[in-house]
Motif scaffolding. Sequence first.
Motif, PDB file in Angstrom:
ATOM      1  N   VAL A  10      16.795  45.345 -30.133  1.00  0.00           N
ATOM      2  CA  VAL A  10      16.048  46.589 -30.310  1.00  0.00           C
ATOM      3  C   VAL A  10      15.194  46.868 -29.074  1.00  0.00           C
ATOM      4  O   VAL A  10      14.904  48.023 -28.753  1.00  0.00           O
ATOM      5  CB  VAL A  10      15.195  46.550 -31.602  1.00  0.00           C
ATOM      6  N   SER A  57       7.189  48.411 -31.242  1.00  0.00           N
ATOM      7  CA  SER A  57       7.878  49.531 -31.861  1.00  0.00           C
ATOM      8  C   SER A  57       8.030  50.657 -30.835  1.00  0.00           C
ATOM      9  O   SER A  57       7.042  51.080 -30.240  1.00  0.00           O
ATOM     10  CB  SER A  57       7.038  50.003 -33.049  1.00  0.00           C
ATOM     11  N   GLN A  61       8.385  57.314 -31.088  1.00  0.00           N
ATOM     12  CA  GLN A  61       9.406  58.359 -31.290  1.00  0.00           C
ATOM     13  C   GLN A  61       8.891  59.756 -30.947  1.00  0.00           C
ATOM     14  O   GLN A  61       7.714  59.988 -30.960  1.00  0.00           O
ATOM     15  CB  GLN A  61       9.924  58.329 -32.742  1.00  0.00           C
ATOM     16  N   LYS A  71      17.640  44.842 -40.214  1.00  0.00           N
ATOM     17  CA  LYS A  71      18.816  45.020 -39.362  1.00  0.00           C
ATOM     18  C   LYS A  71      19.306  43.694 -38.781  1.00  0.00           C
ATOM     19  O   LYS A  71      20.511  43.477 -38.668  1.00  0.00           O
ATOM     20  CB  LYS A  71      18.466  45.968 -38.201  1.00  0.00           C
ATOM     21  N   TRP A 106      14.184  42.366 -36.865  1.00  0.00           N
ATOM     22  CA  TRP A 106      14.312  43.774 -36.481  1.00  0.00           C
ATOM     23  C   TRP A 106      14.424  44.602 -37.750  1.00  0.00           C
ATOM     24  O   TRP A 106      15.312  44.370 -38.568  1.00  0.00           O
ATOM     25  CB  TRP A 106      15.528  43.944 -35.586  1.00  0.00           C
ATOM     26  N   GLU A 140      14.384  48.606 -39.408  1.00  0.00           N
ATOM     27  CA  GLU A 140      14.578  50.041 -39.143  1.00  0.00           C
ATOM     28  C   GLU A 140      13.779  50.846 -40.162  1.00  0.00           C
ATOM     29  O   GLU A 140      13.579  50.394 -41.290  1.00  0.00           O
ATOM     30  CB  GLU A 140      16.076  50.363 -39.268  1.00  0.00           C
ATOM     31  N   ASP A 141      13.340  52.043 -39.756  1.00  0.00           N
ATOM     32  CA  ASP A 141      12.558  52.906 -40.664  1.00  0.00           C
ATOM     33  C   ASP A 141      11.363  52.134 -41.221  1.00  0.00           C
ATOM     34  O   ASP A 141      11.030  52.249 -42.416  1.00  0.00           O
ATOM     35  CB  ASP A 141      13.428  53.415 -41.824  1.00  0.00           C
ATOM     36  N   GLY A 144       8.984  53.319 -37.442  1.00  0.00           N
ATOM     37  CA  GLY A 144      10.378  53.452 -36.999  1.00  0.00           C
ATOM     38  C   GLY A 144      10.976  52.081 -36.702  1.00  0.00           C
ATOM     39  O   GLY A 144      10.618  51.090 -37.335  1.00  0.00           O
ATOM     40  N   ASN A 145      11.892  52.010 -35.739  1.00  0.00           N
ATOM     41  CA  ASN A 145      12.476  50.729 -35.317  1.00  0.00           C
ATOM     42  C   ASN A 145      11.388  49.758 -34.885  1.00  0.00           C
ATOM     43  O   ASN A 145      10.541  50.124 -34.057  1.00  0.00           O
ATOM     44  CB  ASN A 145      13.382  50.977 -34.104  1.00  0.00           C
ATOM     45  N   THR A 146      11.394  48.549 -35.392  1.00  0.00           N
ATOM     46  CA  THR A 146      10.325  47.608 -35.046  1.00  0.00           C
ATOM     47  C   THR A 146      10.865  46.188 -34.922  1.00  0.00           C
ATOM     48  O   THR A 146      11.674  45.751 -35.740  1.00  0.00           O
ATOM     49  CB  THR A 146       9.214  47.642 -36.117  1.00  0.00           C
ATOM     50  N   LEU A 147      10.393  45.496 -33.891  1.00  0.00           N
ATOM     51  CA  LEU A 147      10.669  44.068 -33.745  1.00  0.00           C
ATOM     52  C   LEU A 147       9.418  43.303 -34.138  1.00  0.00           C
ATOM     53  O   LEU A 147       8.353  43.478 -33.530  1.00  0.00           O
ATOM     54  CB  LEU A 147      11.016  43.751 -32.288  1.00  0.00           C
TER      55      LEU A 147
END
Lengths: 74, 74, 74, 74, 74, 74, 74
Positions: free
Chosen positions: F8, F71, F74, G32, G41, G43-44, G58-61
């Motif tokens: 990611v 993150s 966006q 994910k 990881w 998502e959302d 949102g996408n996050t590690l």
Amino acid sequence: MTGRPIDVLNAAKGKNVMIKLKNRTHVSGILKAFDMHINVWVEDAQVTDSEGNATKLGNTLLRGDSIIYISPVQ
Amino acid sequence: MTGRPIDVLNAAKGKNVMIKLKNRTHVSGILKAFDMHINVWVEDAQVTDSEGNATKLGNTLLRGDSIIYISPVQ
Amino acid sequence: MTGRPIDVLNAAKGKNVMIKLKNRTHVSGILKAFDMHINVWVEDAQVTDSEGNATKLGNTLLRGDSIIYISPVQ
Amino acid sequence: MTGRPIDVLNAAKGKNVMIKLKNRTHVSGILKAFDMHINVWVEDAQVTDSEGNATKLGNTLLRGDSIIYISPVQ
Amino acid sequence: MTGRPIDVLNAAKGKNVMIKLKNRTHVSGILKAFDMHINVWVEDAQVTDSEGNATKLGNTLLRGDSIIYISPVQ
Amino acid sequence: MTGRPIDVLNAAKGKNVMIKLKNRTHVSGILKAFDMHINVWVEDAQVTDSEGNATKLGNTLLRGDSIIYISPVQ
Amino acid sequence: MTGRPIDVLNAAKGKNVMIKLKNRTHVSGILKAFDMHINVWVEDAQVTDSEGNATKLGNTLLRGDSIIYISPVQ
């Protein structure tokens, strides 16, 4: 007089130990086993909080990372 | 003049040491053994809290991870 | 100009250093030895708490894990 | 555009950096050397506490474990 | 009488365990699996906070690093 | 759908990211590089404290050990 | 009935999970990917603080080191 520090635990197997934990409690019970990370298996364990309240735990595995010191009860 | 830091512990074996712990207490007693993680075995140990109250522990294994410093008592 | 960070300790051997610890105290004394974990052996050490009270420690082994920084005293 | 994160330190050698520490202070000075643990040697260092009080340290070795981030001063 | 500390977990597989966590909560449920880091998979888990409020979690993976001790429920 | 978690970050290179730190602050900026320890190099970074006060940092190396999550913005 | 603890995460891929963090918040989102350090990881993702306030990420590690437990949402 010499040896490794964890030798003191070998001599304590099957005996009562007091284990001081980082979260301000201590666990008492019979030392059954330990490993090189000082993870410890205690039988008939009970935990005592910082105000002296004790709770029975029975068989317990303690992670070495949470232990400050271990002392045989005399 | 040189050497490894833990050499100072070799010279302290069989003698009284004071061990400062991260939980605001210290342990005093006779240094019996140590390893490279600075796990320490102390005999006739007693722990003193931040208000000066002392408790006898006897034989004690201290995990190196909880130790700030170790100092021979002069 | 380059080198490894611990080279600064090589130049400080036998000299006074100030060692800042994570428990809000610092230790001063003569640097005798160190290793790659930044475990440090200090001679004629004294510890000073966050309110400025100093206590003599003599020979002391400090665990690297408790050290924030080390600075030669000028 | 790519590379390793510590490449940003290579470009900062010999220049002023600001190093934020976990104990709510920061250290400023000239970056002399670093290693892969992000242990850092800083020259002409001074430490500033959370209330803005600055103290001169001179040559200083900072342990990577105590560092949150390092930023060149522009 | 001897063995490794984590053997106590082998005997507890498929049974109810109580897992004390560093964040002052504990998790209860059926022990399904564990590894050498003492990461633990618990089924029908529920977490109880320090004031006794319980929340259902269902299947849960607990990281060993957050665990103080694990005890079979008798 | 699968892959490694740090993939990611590959997709976020050159883009704005928000990095939440353990010391109750977060850093925003353009992700330039990262490694397997999740040490991160951020360009045009600014740090925002828990009360919303922002400070410009410019080029910054963040140690993975201090990071909670990263993150993309966006 | 047996297996490795992280197998519970394999079954949760592509599904909603709740991730409890050490900083008294939790993150919810679609799992994910993960690795053996339990870096994750999501998502959302959205993060919810200890008072129930939610923020979209949102996408996050997430770094495994900050995670207490992970639980699929039922």
